[in-house]
Design an enzyme around this catalytic site. Structure first.
Site, PDB file in Angstrom:
ATOM      1  N   ASP A   1       0.853  -1.197   0.000  1.00  0.00           N
ATOM      2  CA  ASP A   1       0.000   0.000   0.000  1.00  0.00           C
ATOM      3  C   ASP A   1       0.885   1.242   0.000  1.00  0.00           C
ATOM      4  OD1 ASP A   1      -2.141  -1.731   0.265  1.00  0.00           O
ATOM      5  OD2 ASP A   1      -2.189  -1.562   2.445  1.00  0.00           O
TER       6      ASP A   1
HETATM    7  N1  URA Z   1      -0.985  -6.008   3.925  1.00  0.00           N
HETATM    8  C1  URA Z   1      -1.534  -4.776   3.921  1.00  0.00           C
HETATM    9  O1  URA Z   1      -2.582  -4.556   4.511  1.00  0.00           O
HETATM   10  N2  URA Z   1      -0.890  -3.792   3.254  1.00  0.00           N
HETATM   11  C2  URA Z   1       0.285  -3.967   2.615  1.00  0.00           C
HETATM   12  O2  URA Z   1       0.824  -3.015   2.042  1.00  0.00           O
HETATM   13  C3  URA Z   1       0.849  -5.255   2.633  1.00  0.00           C
HETATM   14  C4  URA Z   1       0.189  -6.259   3.298  1.00  0.00           C
END
Ligand code: URA
Length: 235
Positions: free
Chosen positions: A104
């Site tokens: 993310d």
């Molecule tokens: N899980 C998440 O919620 N976000 C990420 O960026 C990676 C794994």
């Protein structure tokens, strides 16, 4: 391989642009200036060249590791933030390097990138289970019930069955180390929410047996070598 093809395969523009770089005297190979685009060189990982005095290793495929900062999207066409490709030399995007799975925009830490389609598939395929270690900062104190729920499995919206962390351990009152095998959308944040807490910050420390190097500054990248690729596979 001739010098034009060497530059072309390494992402230095169209064939025409590569010929122009060479003709303009901007390219050295193995330490010597070369202005002949058709000059042949045996290619291997030992081959080095430079363009405008910046040294490059020849790599048939690029395998890279980035210490991803917050505020960057894992996409070449980002929607609301900068792209992680803004942190890399443009040659990598030009040669087709892509993110191996996505973090993310607000997640930090270990991100792999490659232009080797098989490698990307191997590490993103739902069939291939690779442990990924995340460290989350949580809004509420972590308690034993939350850890048990994460280890036993939590049901996420849209998933047919509960997903369990391979390991879930508190590193502090608000610091949770979580290892998961899958790579589902917002998986770790959703798992923490399903266990009754909230993820405030997320950092990826490790994929398989490969850890984010402690010495690599935030926003910096490095090539992966054979040993790193071995650690990745060794889980
Ligand atoms: N899980 C998440 O919620 N976000 C990420 O960026 C990676 C794994």
């Amino acid at each position: 391989m001739n010098l034009e093809s060497i530059l072309f395969t390494q992402g230095f523009g169209s064939r025409r642009q590569c010929r122009a770089l060479i003709a303009d005297g901007r390219v050295s190979i193995d330490g010597a200036l070369c202005t002949d685009a058709d000059a042949d060189f045996p290619v291997s990982d030992a081959l080095r060249f430079s363009v405008d005095d910046v040294d490059w290793p020849y790599r048939e495929h690029a395998y890279l590791l980035l210490n991803k900062p917050a505020g960057y999207e894992c996409s070449r066409e980002p929607q609301h933030h900068l792209s992680v490709f803004n942190l890399l030399p443009p040659q990598f995007a030009a040669r087709g390097v892509q993110c191996v799975g996505r973090l993310d925009q607000d997640t930090t830490g270990l991100l792999l990138l490659s232009d080797d389609g098989k490698f990307v598939h191997m590490f993103t395929s739902p069939k291939r289970k690779v442990p990924k270690l995340y460290v989350a900062t949580t809004r509420h104190p972590i308690d034993a019930a939350q850890l048990a729920a994460l280890r036993d499995g939590v049901l996420l919206h849209g998933e047919p069955k509960p997903i369990a962390a391979v390991a879930a351990d508190a590193r502090g009152d608000h610091t949770l180390a979580l290892t998961v095998m899958e790579g589902k959308y917002h998986q770790v944040k959703r798992m923490i929410a399903a266990a009754g807490n909230r993820c405030e910050a997320l950092h990826r420390e490790r994929i398989g047996g490969l850890a984010l190097p402690a010495t690599l500054p935030v926003g910096a990248w490095q090539w992966l070598d054979e040993a790193d690729l071995g650690f990745l596979r060794s889980g």
